[in-house]
Design an enzyme around this catalytic site. Structure first.
Site, PDB file in Angstrom:
ATOM      1  N   CYS A   1      -5.958  38.657  82.500  1.00 45.02           N
ATOM      2  CA  CYS A   1      -6.104  40.021  81.979  1.00 45.02           C
ATOM      3  C   CYS A   1      -7.519  40.561  82.223  1.00 45.02           C
ATOM      4  O   CYS A   1      -7.859  40.910  83.350  1.00 45.02           O
ATOM      5  CB  CYS A   1      -5.714  40.062  80.510  1.00 45.02           C
TER       6      CYS A   1
ATOM      7  N   HIS B   1      -0.338  37.633  80.044  1.00 44.00           N
ATOM      8  CA  HIS B   1      -0.799  36.506  79.230  1.00 44.00           C
ATOM      9  C   HIS B   1       0.216  35.355  79.294  1.00 44.00           C
ATOM     10  O   HIS B   1       1.241  35.394  78.607  1.00 44.00           O
ATOM     11  CB  HIS B   1      -0.997  36.949  77.777  1.00 44.00           C
TER      12      HIS B   1
ATOM     13  N   GLU C   1      -0.179  32.449  78.085  1.00 45.72           N
ATOM     14  CA  GLU C   1      -0.337  31.557  76.940  1.00 45.72           C
ATOM     15  C   GLU C   1       0.573  31.907  75.775  1.00 45.72           C
ATOM     16  O   GLU C   1       0.774  31.083  74.875  1.00 45.72           O
ATOM     17  CB  GLU C   1      -1.802  31.546  76.472  1.00 45.72           C
TER      18      GLU C   1
END
Length: 508
Positions: A79, A166, A168
């Site tokens: 990002c 993202h 994660e």
């Protein structure tokens, strides 16, 4: 040598999740704020640049020189990290037509090692206002969504990749696969960081660091200090002395139960009954921070008095864990104090001791995994987290012995019923709160005006975020009925249904 991934934190709310996902892949990772970059060492095998709430164009964060990593180590920008890579190399980063937030799908993926075993159509999670409008000449776009042309890119001729989503977060369906591809296929890490590996390495390090010195450890009965104690015992044996202090603010019968469990574990523990000393010091204090400071001050005095009776003490061990370390330094300087940390400050200086923190690089669930590998008793390992200041911060307002009695009894009923109904292990943390209000009620034929107890139970992984537990209504009714009938001074029970954030787990 411990292989590790360095995570540069630019302030994203998801940075800790990156570290957690890597550790789930048996890779050790460290988070460092972009304002306090560490020197690269031989152990660092890859670097990840986190997201951020800021823009690369607003000048709030330092424009760190990424050439210190590029081409030397595998690098992944996430990002903001992706936008920083593009911005520093002649790309164009600017606000998109609209803020890109939430679930979307990668419509196009160019075959490459980062996206091995990931097919077009996979769901990803976006969270950014700016977007990369143009990439430099030597950048190759390797993934796009319907609205984001540069969803991912790589820099030709070097192991540098970047993504504008993202991986994660669990909303990115193949995020863990992408991270695995980066650390395994791009960076070539061994993925051998396990609880057993941690115990072996840490034990050796502690032996080398402490030698034959005597170490003292303030035990709380909680998971962190207990695991630290067993780990230290494995390293230095009888040179460790634990001090377990009853501050009068523990749960009902907890002091006796925990002290017995410690002795069954073969730990050298001194038990100190200092209830009167703590409670007397707290009388009349209502402010939660003042309560913490008072308890910290008395704890230092009591602990110091006992430590003086031991010979050749040179080290103070603490059960500090990784979230405490991370939160001590934020991207924009020291974090705002929400509430004082439970590890008491001032003690090492007063006693002229050095600090040893064997768990300082572990998250809460990792501490439990290490404890399991060490064979620690379930009565200790499966205990819910409990605040360092004890019930003092679960009694809103001033402290009295009567309020402590009432709360201990109410809390005991709640916890006992959770265990009896096999709900305890599905709850991350639970407890009762004594509210500083009186409530009208009717008991028998008489009108009452008595106290209110609030029940709190949450689910979580590490306490950084938490959701309230959806406990069965009939269970809550049973607990409420028992507390009102059995605990003199209570005529109303309520249940807290707020999550963290915006609320905290504790009320004070």
């Amino acid at each position: 040598m411990e292989e590790k991934v360095l995570i540069i934190d630019f302030g994203s709310q998801y940075t800790q999740l990156i570290a957690r996902r890597l550790r789930e892949l048996n890779v050790f990772s460290e988070i460092h704020p972009c304002t306090h970059l560490p020197k690269l060492d031989a152990e660092t095998k890859a670097v990840i640049l986190s997201g951020s709430p800021y823009s690369v164009n607003d000048g709030i964060l330092p424009n760190i020189d990424l050439s210190i990593y590029r081409g030397k180590l595998p690098l992944l920008g996430v990002c903001y990290g992706a936008q920083l890579l593009a911005n520093q190399n002649g790309g164009f980063v600017a606000p998109g037509n609209s803020r890109e937030y939430g679930r979307t799908r990668l419509e196009k993926i160019v075959k490459n090692v980062l996206f091995d075993d990931i097919e077009p159509g996979t769901q990803v999670w976006m969270s950014h206002a700016d977007t990369i409008q143009e990439v430099p000449e030597n950048f190759e776009i390797i993934a796009s969504t319907e609205s984001v042309r540069v969803a991912a890119f790589r820099i030709k001729g070097e192991p540098t990749y970047a993504i504008q989503f993202h991986p994660e977060v669990t909303h990115s369906t193949d995020g863990k696969t992408l991270l695995h591809n980066f650390i395994s296929k791009v960076a070539g890490l061994k993925q051998d960081w396990t609880p057993k590996h941690f115990i072996e390495n840490t034990t050796l390090e502690l032996q080398q660091k402490l030698g034959n010195d005597t170490v003292i450890l303030g035990l709380s009965g909680g998971v962190d200090s207990s695991v630290a104690a067993v780990l230290l015992k494995a390293a230095i044996g009888s040179n460790l002395t634990g001090i377990f202090i009853d501050n009068g603010l523990l749960r009902k019968d907890e002091y006796t139960q925990v002290l017995h469990a410690y002795k069954n574990m073969g730990l050298n523990v001194i038990g100190i009954d200092a209830r009167k000393r703590f409670v007397d010091a707290l009388i009349g204090i209502s402010d939660p921070e003042e309560k913490r400071k008072t308890i910290g001050r008395v704890f230092i005095d009591v602990f110091n008095d006992e430590a003086k009776k031991l010979d050749n003490v040179k080290w103070l061990a603490q059960g500090t864990i990784y979230p405490d370390v991370i939160e001590s330094v934020s991207v924009k300087g020291p974090s705002a104090t929400i509430k004082s940390h439970h590890n008491v400050g001032g003690l090492p200086e007063k006693m002229h001791l050095k600090i040893v923190e064997p768990l300082r690089m572990l998250f809460k669930d990792e501490v439990r995994n290490v404890g399991t590998a060490l064979g620690i008793e379930p009565i200790i390992l499966n205990r819910h987290p409990f605040p360092g200041p004890g019930l003092s911060i679960r009694i809103l307002g001033d402290i009295t012995e009567e309020k402590i009695r009432i709360l201990q009894e109410a809390d005991h009923i709640f916890i006992s019923e959770l265990k009896d109904k096999n709900l305890y292990n599905s709850v991350w943390q639970a407890g009762a709160i004594f509210l500083p209000i009186s409530s009208v009620g009717v008991m028998g034929d008489e009108r009452t005006y008595e106290n209110v107890i609030c029940l709190r139970a949450v689910t979580s992984v590490d306490g950084m975020t938490a959701d309230f537990c959806h406990l069965p209504h009939d269970f809550l009714g049973l607990v409420s009925n028992r507390i009102i009938n059995e605990v003199k001074g209570i005529n109303r029970v309520v249940y807290d249904i707020s999550s963290k954030p915006p609320a905290t787990i504790e009320w004070e």
